[in-house]
Design an enzyme around this catalytic site. Structure first.
Site, PDB file in Angstrom:
ATOM      1  CG  ASN A 154      13.442   9.432   0.144  1.00  0.00           C
ATOM      2  OD1 ASN A 154      14.414   9.610   0.877  1.00  0.00           O
ATOM      3  ND2 ASN A 154      12.235   9.875   0.436  1.00  0.00           N
ATOM      4  CD1 TRP A 155      17.611   3.957  -0.041  1.00  0.00           C
ATOM      5  CD2 TRP A 155      19.663   4.162   0.830  1.00  0.00           C
ATOM      6  NE1 TRP A 155      18.445   3.119  -0.744  1.00  0.00           N
ATOM      7  CE2 TRP A 155      19.712   3.226  -0.237  1.00  0.00           C
ATOM      8  CE3 TRP A 155      20.854   4.449   1.505  1.00  0.00           C
ATOM      9  CZ2 TRP A 155      20.884   2.581  -0.607  1.00  0.00           C
ATOM     10  CZ3 TRP A 155      22.029   3.812   1.131  1.00  0.00           C
ATOM     11  CH2 TRP A 155      22.042   2.890   0.084  1.00  0.00           C
ATOM     12  CE  LYS A 156      10.204   7.121   2.410  1.00  0.00           C
ATOM     13  NZ  LYS A 156       8.809   7.341   2.557  1.00  0.00           N
ATOM     14  CG  HIS A 185       9.833  13.404   0.852  1.00  0.00           C
ATOM     15  ND1 HIS A 185       8.972  12.927   1.817  1.00  0.00           N
ATOM     16  CD2 HIS A 185       9.986  12.407  -0.056  1.00  0.00           C
ATOM     17  CE1 HIS A 185       8.629  11.688   1.504  1.00  0.00           C
ATOM     18  NE2 HIS A 185       9.225  11.343   0.372  1.00  0.00           N
ATOM     19  CD  GLU A 205       8.321  10.348   4.450  1.00  0.00           C
ATOM     20  OE1 GLU A 205       9.567  10.365   4.490  1.00  0.00           O
ATOM     21  OE2 GLU A 205       7.665   9.416   3.947  1.00  0.00           O
ATOM     22  CD  GLU A 234       7.508  11.261  -3.593  1.00  0.00           C
ATOM     23  OE1 GLU A 234       8.002  10.170  -3.900  1.00  0.00           O
ATOM     24  OE2 GLU A 234       7.734  11.825  -2.520  1.00  0.00           O
ATOM     25  N   GLY A 242       4.310   5.180   1.188  1.00  0.00           N
ATOM     26  CA  GLY A 242       4.491   4.221   2.275  1.00  0.00           C
ATOM     27  C   GLY A 242       3.208   3.525   2.696  1.00  0.00           C
ATOM     28  CB  SER A 268       3.107   2.419  -2.815  1.00  0.00           C
ATOM     29  OG  SER A 268       2.888   2.827  -1.466  1.00  0.00           O
ATOM     30  N   GLY A 273      10.697   4.927  -2.267  1.00  0.00           N
ATOM     31  CA  GLY A 273      11.080   4.880  -0.857  1.00  0.00           C
ATOM     32  C   GLY A 273      11.351   3.454  -0.416  1.00  0.00           C
ATOM     33  N   GLY A 274      10.371   2.852   0.254  1.00  0.00           N
ATOM     34  CA  GLY A 274      10.539   1.532   0.864  1.00  0.00           C
ATOM     35  C   GLY A 274      11.197   0.491  -0.039  1.00  0.00           C
TER      36      GLY A 274
HETATM   37  C1  PEP Z   1       9.098   8.399  -0.997  1.00  0.00           C
HETATM   38  O1  PEP Z   1       9.711   8.311   0.050  1.00  0.00           O
HETATM   39  O2  PEP Z   1       9.290   9.376  -1.709  1.00  0.00           O
HETATM   40  C2  PEP Z   1       8.166   7.347  -1.379  1.00  0.00           C
HETATM   41  C3  PEP Z   1       7.513   7.451  -2.496  1.00  0.00           C
HETATM   42  O3  PEP Z   1       8.036   6.277  -0.511  1.00  0.00           O
HETATM   43  P1  PEP Z   1       7.356   4.847  -0.828  1.00  0.00           P
HETATM   44  O4  PEP Z   1       7.932   4.384  -2.143  1.00  0.00           O
HETATM   45  O5  PEP Z   1       7.762   3.983   0.313  1.00  0.00           O
HETATM   46  O6  PEP Z   1       5.883   5.073  -0.917  1.00  0.00           O
END
Ligand code: PEP
Length: 249
Positions: free
Chosen positions: A9-11, A95, A97, A167, A173, A213, A234-235
């Site tokens: 997930n590149w956000k 998601h 966010e 999640e 994050g 994470s 994500g990150g």
């Molecule tokens: C996400 O964006 O779904 C996520 C899990 O982010 P991260 O891996 O950065 O916690």
């Protein structure tokens, strides 16, 4: 056996050029890797670049959101047919966010899920508790409610391609990761809700990803847990080396 799915997930990161650069470096690193399904979800603006760059590889491309209506006066929105038209085959729905900053609710998640399934997109529906809910002992109730309302009035036949991502919001994050055991317990609750909505066989085959994470350093422990059917990353998915290390945990 459920084939694991590792999704990026590149956000709100990367321009089309940066997306192309990512694929140039990432694809050789995962070329021979067919153990798991790999999905990259960039912004709408980068879908075309990602689909073109991923052509001929086993990496699929997905969007991070969609609108449920077929078309209309919905400024700034994008529907399922538009995603399919540019070659996206997956879509993230609900998601945290989007729930937190953009007014996504259990009801809009349900509408989006119906629309994605109807159009033939493979949905990745996100559920998860916030820290206060976990600390108050409400995690199971929250997951049950989010799943029940997401799956509302959808048949098992229609839902066949559904993927769910657990999640925990406190782990997204933040560098805090759920332990494999904690994630596994949550996945069992989600699978139970899927069994209620769609039947036990469906639930046994449902892929439930863990997100929060995930990094190369913790991917092996998480992905080795039988209840965890992959990851939503994500990150750590923004860098080709780090995402390929997760894919090849
Ligand atoms: C996400 O964006 O779904 C996520 C899990 O982010 P991260 O891996 O950065 O916690």
């Amino acid at each position: 056996m459920r084939k694991k799915l590792i999704a990026a997930n590149w956000k709100m990161y990367k321009t089309p050029d940066q997306a192309r650069d990512f694929f140039r470096d990432f694809l050789p690193l995962v070329q021979a890797h067919d153990r798991d399904e790999i999905v990259v979800c960039p912004t709408y603006l980068c879908l075309d670049a990602a689909v073109t760059a991923a052509k001929g590889s086993s990496v699929a491309v997905g969007a991070q959101n969609l609108h449920w209506e077929k078309e209309g006066a919905f400024t700034g929105e994008v529907n399922a047919a538009m995603l399919l038209a540019v070659g996206a085959t997956r879509v993230i729905i609900g998601h945290s966010e989007r729930r937190q900053y953009f007014g996504e609710t259990d009801d809009t998640v349900n509408l989006k899920l119906k629309s994605a399934l109807e159009a033939g997109l493979i949905p990745i529906v996100c559920v998860g508790e916030v820290l206060e809910e976990r600390e108050a002992g409400l995690t199971d109730d929250v997951l049950r409610r989010q799943c029940m309302r997401a799956f509302y009035k959808i048949s098992a036949k229609k839902a066949a391609k559904l993927v769910v991502a657990y999640e925990p919001v406190w782990a997204i994050g933040t560098g805090k990761t759920a332990t494999p055991q904690l994630a596994s317990d949550a996945h069992i609750i989600i699978r139970g809700e899927a069994a209620k909505a769609f039947g036990q066989e469906f639930a046994d085959n449902l892929r439930i990803l863990y997100g929060g994470s995930v990094k190369p350093e913790n991917a092996t422990a998480l992905m080795s847990e039988p209840e965890i059917d992959g990851g939503l990353v994500g990150g750590a998915s923004l860098d080709p080396k780090s995402f390929s290390a997760i894919v090849k945990y």
